[in-house]
Scaffold this motif. Structure first.
Motif, mmCIF file in Angstrom:
data_model
loop_
_atom_site.group_PDB
_atom_site.id
_atom_site.type_symbol
_atom_site.label_atom_id
_atom_site.label_comp_id
_atom_site.label_asym_id
_atom_site.label_seq_id
_atom_site.Cartn_x
_atom_site.Cartn_y
_atom_site.Cartn_z
ATOM 1 N N TYR A 1 -25.239 -17.860 15.955
ATOM 2 C CA TYR A 1 -24.325 -18.204 15.782
ATOM 3 C C TYR A 1 -24.214 -20.170 15.119
ATOM 4 C CZ TYR A 1 -20.591 -21.126 18.368
ATOM 5 O OH TYR A 1 -19.815 -22.227 18.129
ATOM 6 N N PRO A 2 -23.419 -20.332 14.095
ATOM 7 C CA PRO A 2 -21.841 -19.925 14.651
ATOM 8 C C PRO A 2 -21.583 -19.149 14.216
ATOM 9 C CG PRO A 2 -22.324 -21.261 12.864
ATOM 10 C CD PRO A 2 -23.815 -21.143 12.985
ATOM 11 N N PHE A 3 -22.757 -18.429 12.966
ATOM 12 C CA PHE A 3 -21.522 -17.012 12.696
ATOM 13 C C PHE A 3 -21.586 -16.191 14.048
ATOM 14 C CE2 PHE A 3 -23.375 -18.673 9.166
ATOM 15 C CZ PHE A 3 -22.641 -18.172 7.790
ATOM 16 N N GLY A 4 -20.717 -15.210 13.693
ATOM 17 C CA GLY A 4 -20.680 -13.510 15.112
ATOM 18 C C GLY A 4 -19.622 -12.683 14.008
ATOM 19 N N ILE A 5 -20.001 -11.338 15.190
ATOM 20 C CA ILE A 5 -19.177 -10.479 14.994
ATOM 21 C C ILE A 5 -18.005 -9.944 15.883
ATOM 22 C CG2 ILE A 5 -19.558 -8.109 14.465
ATOM 23 C CD1 ILE A 5 -22.670 -8.477 14.709
ATOM 24 N N ASP A 6 -18.368 -10.114 17.110
ATOM 25 C CA ASP A 6 -17.203 -9.635 17.919
ATOM 26 C C ASP A 6 -16.425 -11.541 17.999
ATOM 27 O OD1 ASP A 6 -18.324 -7.822 18.196
ATOM 28 O OD2 ASP A 6 -19.852 -8.231 19.610
ATOM 29 N N SER A 7 -15.121 -10.856 18.454
ATOM 30 C CA SER A 7 -13.619 -11.748 18.666
ATOM 31 C C SER A 7 -14.629 -12.882 19.733
ATOM 32 C CB SER A 7 -12.799 -11.099 19.490
ATOM 33 O OG SER A 7 -11.732 -12.475 19.791
ATOM 34 N N GLY A 8 -14.706 -14.608 19.949
ATOM 35 C CA GLY A 8 -14.556 -14.942 20.381
ATOM 36 C C GLY A 8 -16.371 -15.332 20.927
ATOM 37 N N CYS A 9 -17.146 -14.509 19.393
ATOM 38 C CA CYS A 9 -18.270 -14.544 19.461
ATOM 39 C C CYS A 9 -19.179 -16.132 17.931
ATOM 40 C CB CYS A 9 -19.090 -13.457 19.262
ATOM 41 S SG CYS A 9 -19.669 -13.140 20.584
ATOM 42 N N LEU B 1 -30.002 -21.031 8.900
ATOM 43 C CA LEU B 1 -29.726 -21.994 9.711
ATOM 44 C C LEU B 1 -30.188 -22.902 9.242
ATOM 45 C CD1 LEU B 1 -29.464 -21.027 13.744
ATOM 46 C CD2 LEU B 1 -27.683 -20.735 12.115
ATOM 47 N N GLU B 2 -32.087 -22.827 9.204
ATOM 48 C CA GLU B 2 -31.860 -24.163 8.573
ATOM 49 C C GLU B 2 -31.915 -25.068 7.215
ATOM 50 O OE1 GLU B 2 -35.821 -26.717 7.958
ATOM 51 O OE2 GLU B 2 -34.668 -25.236 9.832
ATOM 52 N N LYS B 3 -31.726 -23.350 6.560
ATOM 53 C CA LYS B 3 -30.669 -24.484 4.952
ATOM 54 C C LYS B 3 -29.054 -24.341 4.665
ATOM 55 C CE LYS B 3 -34.771 -23.248 2.891
ATOM 56 N NZ LYS B 3 -35.580 -22.070 1.891
ATOM 57 N N GLY B 4 -28.692 -23.832 5.355
ATOM 58 C CA GLY B 4 -27.171 -23.643 5.600
ATOM 59 C C GLY B 4 -26.235 -22.622 4.829
ATOM 60 N N PHE C 1 -24.674 -29.833 8.673
ATOM 61 C CA PHE C 1 -25.037 -28.709 9.784
ATOM 62 C C PHE C 1 -25.957 -29.711 9.896
ATOM 63 C CE2 PHE C 1 -26.673 -28.451 4.859
ATOM 64 C CZ PHE C 1 -28.276 -28.432 4.942
ATOM 65 N N CYS C 2 -26.506 -28.350 11.213
ATOM 66 C CA CYS C 2 -27.621 -29.066 12.014
ATOM 67 C C CYS C 2 -28.735 -28.437 11.821
ATOM 68 C CB CYS C 2 -26.881 -28.402 13.129
ATOM 69 S SG CYS C 2 -25.425 -29.077 13.770
ATOM 70 N N GLN C 3 -29.396 -28.751 11.774
ATOM 71 C CA GLN C 3 -30.896 -28.719 12.404
ATOM 72 C C GLN C 3 -32.323 -28.893 12.950
ATOM 73 O OE1 GLN C 3 -32.863 -30.335 8.982
ATOM 74 N NE2 GLN C 3 -32.221 -28.802 6.653
ATOM 75 N N CYS C 4 -33.176 -28.190 12.766
ATOM 76 C CA CYS C 4 -34.637 -28.310 14.192
ATOM 77 C C CYS C 4 -34.769 -29.595 13.945
ATOM 78 C CB CYS C 4 -35.076 -27.215 15.270
ATOM 79 S SG CYS C 4 -34.380 -25.679 15.380
ATOM 80 N N LEU C 5 -35.639 -30.199 14.744
ATOM 81 C CA LEU C 5 -35.939 -32.036 13.740
ATOM 82 C C LEU C 5 -37.417 -30.873 14.276
ATOM 83 C CD1 LEU C 5 -35.627 -34.219 16.668
ATOM 84 C CD2 LEU C 5 -34.728 -34.629 14.583
ATOM 85 N N ASN D 1 -32.257 -21.449 17.220
ATOM 86 C CA ASN D 1 -30.874 -22.563 16.696
ATOM 87 C C ASN D 1 -29.942 -23.550 17.195
ATOM 88 O OD1 ASN D 1 -27.730 -21.764 16.502
ATOM 89 N ND2 ASN D 1 -27.989 -19.833 16.843
ATOM 90 N N PRO D 2 -30.071 -24.365 16.137
ATOM 91 C CA PRO D 2 -29.648 -25.996 17.149
ATOM 92 C C PRO D 2 -28.301 -25.889 16.996
ATOM 93 C CG PRO D 2 -29.481 -25.548 14.737
ATOM 94 C CD PRO D 2 -30.310 -24.263 15.028
#
Length: 749
Positions: free
Chosen positions: A38-46, A79-82, A273-277, A283-284
């Motif tokens: 996430y924020p990517f997803g395969i199914d609807s609502g995901c 996710l780390e680098k977007g 985009f978000c990153q962990c500190l 997953n931030p």
């Protein structure tokens, strides 16, 4: 045939707000070998919103993840680098032995995206082939960018991981592009390289994912359809500071941070985009998705002592005999009393040294302040301040700047602010803090104080009140230095000398522009000679002292050699000052200065404008005056031979106008001053020629003709004229032998 690849990645329009996080059933989804966090997803609502939809195709084994509804395979999501890693088709252009394009050629490809940008730092544009011209194009919003490279060769020598132009070329791509177009062309249809290279290839590829190795690369690319490319993705299209105000801000957890996506040459953020500190991973975008990394669990990162984990970090507990220099570093400890005493003595000495230095700096500051006050008085600062108080704002006068003011205006005289340097001084470009106006600040290299402070004070006031469109305006001065520093209006387009003789590619001047420059200069000199109660003789009129603004309006500068002429004086006996080639021969011989000396120098400038030659013409080991050459050419009917080519090519009334200007120049450079016309007559004649030229080129408006007539009346001395705002009168303030002791800038004379 030219193949076209169009991968449309346009997000579906939806009114639903992005969801904060997916249902628990959607966590840790995979498509084949690709993790889809996430924020990517395969199914609807995901997935967070439509642009993050991953279409997992089950038609292959293993399944393939596609971006949205398009046909671009996704092989990694960071996710780390977007970033996204996709597999991009290679554009290729192939020919048979007869030079005909083969059916499997795809010489043009295109990819269009609405929500993702091509990474400029992680990709390169490359073209491979020995008869290859590759063009890369793209758009950033509505702005188009194009680049490319060319490679031609008839053989491939042994290469070692090199893409330097022989069989392969590469270039960077602009940042922030949401689409790309690649076009391949061949110069000779590979006729000269067909036996070892029948095809050209072009592609955008992730750094390090393709290495050119000569003919081997030709064979590899012939059997390869796709190469990896990196796309950037962001959560929103606004900056972090703006996103924090939104209710659906996703980086709100205490273990996450927001990162702005900055595109080169764009002043604002293009999304975030978000990153962990640091010290966390996960997953931030999920609640509590960033978990602490236990640095001590797998290995001991401490060089000395034992590791103890902290929330988001760790610290090292030092072994016996050591102490912590910081939480992660241990240094040897000490119990040596003598060493402690030594350290204490050293520390005390250091404190004493700092105290002595502070006192020394204070004494130096006070001494410097007294020296500034001494120079201020010596340069007539008190008198000038007194004189300015008398006017009480009734007319525009010079300002008095402190030395600290000038340092702030020039960033402490930064080398980047230097716009001129010559034998007499340095010129810096400054910014007035009050109105952000650009000014020129001239510092004299001569360390000689002004001896007559009363004269200097009166002359600064006089020059600051000269408000003529063709005279560089003095705005103020600084008197806290041994030699005063002067502040003038900034003229942006260099000197007339630069445009006539410079080597820096100045724009060529048309005949009309030259006439307007000559007319403006003549009006300025006429004003100085005839329109103020104490006329000023410039004494150093030359092309280098005529500045041009952005509209090519002439501005007379450099009054450093000028002299005031009081009402009861017609002539001044002075030491000869001026520039060879422009000096009045009568003044040079008699040392008697009159306004006709300026007329002679102006005549040389006129000849310079017509011929494009310097005032001193170098011939072998000798130098000849332009004035002599010009007069001889006119007497012998050879004027056309010495005219500047840019003047000769003019068409409208060329011969008539040039002949009149030439005759006027001839009159001005007459050997005897009494045979030269006064400056106001010269100005009138040039103004008339400018009006004639204006009618021939673009027509003349009625109000322009009327204004030109008023200017002419003024220059002839008509009592009804009101061409200048006021007449300056400083009688009783300037001595009989007063001399202007200030110098405007001249762009590096």
């Amino acid at each position: 045939m030219v193949g076209v690849l169009v991968a449309l990645l346009v997000a579906a329009v939806t009114t639903a707000a992005p969801q904060a996080h997916p249902p628990r059933r959607c966590l840790n989804q995979k498509c084949g070998n690709v993790s889809v966090p996430y924020p990517f997803g395969i199914d609807s609502g995901c997935y967070r919103e439509e642009k993050f939809f991953i279409n997992c195709s089950q038609s292959t084994n293993p399944p393939i993840a596609y971006l949205g509804e398009g046909n671009l395979p996704v092989t990694n999501i960071s996710l780390e680098k977007g970033e996204l890693q996709i597999q991009m088709l290679i554009t290729k252009d192939c020919y048979d032995q007869q030079g005909e394009q083969t059916n499997d050629s795809q010489a043009f490809s295109s990819i269009k995206m609405a929500e993702f940008t091509i990474s400029a730092t992680k990709n390169r544009f490359m073209a491979v082939g020995c008869d290859t011209n590759a063009i890369f194009g793209g758009y950033r919003e509505t702005e188009q960018y194009m680049s490319g490279c060319t490679s031609f060769c008839q053989s491939i020598p042994s290469v070692n991981d090199s893409c330097s132009g022989i069989g392969c070329c590469q270039t960077y791509i602009p940042s922030g592009l949401t689409n790309q177009n690649i076009t391949l062309e061949s110069f000779y249809n590979h006729k000269y390289s067909w036996n070892f290279n029948p095809c050209s290839f072009a592609f955008v590829v992730e750094n390090g994912q393709f290495t050119f190795s000569g003919e081997t690369s030709f064979q590899v690319l012939s059997n390869t359809k796709r190469l990896p490319m990196i796309l950037n993705w962001e959560i929103g299209n606004e900056s972090c500071s703006a996103a924090k105000k939104r209710v659906d801000y996703p980086c709100h957890n205490k273990t996450t941070k927001c990162v702005d996506r900055i595109i080169h040459n764009k002043p604002a953020s293009s999304g975030y985009f978000c990153q962990c500190l640091p010290g966390y991973q996960g997953n931030p975008y999920l609640p509590d998705g960033c978990q602490d990394i236990d640095e001590c669990e797998t290995s001991n990162p401490c060089d000395n002592g034992t590791c103890h984990n902290l929330d988001g970090s760790y610290y090292c507990k030092c072994n016996s005999g050591y102490r912590n220099h910081d939480p992660k570093t241990c240094i040897p400890g000490t119990k040596n009393t003598a060493l402690k005493i030594s350290l204490g003595v050293c520390l005390s000495f250091l404190v004493l040294l700092v105290l002595v230095f502070w006192i020394y700096c204070g004494v130096k500051r006070r001494k410097f302040k007294k020296q500034q006050e001494k120079f201020f008085k010596q340069n007539g600062g008190l008198l000038l301040r007194q004189q300015l108080t008398r006017y009480n704002g009734s007319i525009e006068t010079a300002s008095i700047f402190s030395e600290e003011d000038l340092k702030k205006m020039t960033d402490h005289y930064d080398e980047k602010r230097k716009i001129g340097e010559g034998g007499s001084g340095l010129v810096y470009k400054g910014i007035l803090p009050a109105d952000k106006r650009e000014v020129a600040i001239k510092m004299s290299k001569v360390s000689a104080p002004i001896t007559d402070s009363l004269e200097f004070a009166n002359e600064v006031i006089l020059l600051s009140q000269i408000n003529h469109k063709n005279v560089v305006k003095l705005l103020g001065c600084c008197l806290e230095t041994q030699t005063p520093i002067l502040v003038y209006e900034f003229i942006s387009n260099g000197t007339l000398y630069d445009h006539l003789h410079g080597k820096d590619g100045k724009e060529k001047l048309s005949l009309e522009s030259r006439l307007k420059i000559a007319s403006g200069t003549a009006e300025a000199l006429s004003y100085l000679h005839h329109s103020i109660s104490n006329p000023i003789i410039h004494r150093d009129v030359k092309a280098m002292n005529i500045l041009l603004d952005k509209n090519y309006v002439a501005k007379v500068a450099d009054f450093g050699a000028s002299r005031l002429v009081l009402e009861d004086q017609n002539q001044l006996a002075t030491l000869v000052q001026g520039t060879l080639g422009y000096l009045d021969p009568e003044y040079l011989q008699s040392h008697i200065l009159t306004d006709k000396s300026d007329v002679y120098s102006f005549g040389v400038v006129l000849a310079e404008l017509l011929t494009g030659k310097k005032a001193l013409i170098k011939r072998k080991n000798e130098a000849e005056n332009l004035a002599n050459v010009f007069v001889c050419a006119m007497k012998e009917g050879r004027l056309a031979e010495i005219l500047d080519a840019d003047v000769v090519k003019e068409e409208h009334n060329f011969e008539t106008i040039v002949e009149k200007v030439a005759n006027l120049a001839k009159k001005c450079i007459a050997l005897r001053g009494e045979e030269r016309p006064p400056m106001n007559e010269v100005a009138v004649e040039l103004l008339g020629l400018v009006q004639i030229m204006g009618k021939n080129t673009a027509g003349e408006k009625v109000d322009d003709i009327q204004r030109s007539s008023e200017d002419t009346d003024h220059l002839l001395g008509s009592p009804a004229a009101n061409y200048y705002d006021y007449v300056l009168d400083v009688r009783g303030e300037v001595g009989d032998s007063a001399s202007i002791a200030v110098e405007p800038y001249d762009h590096g004379r």
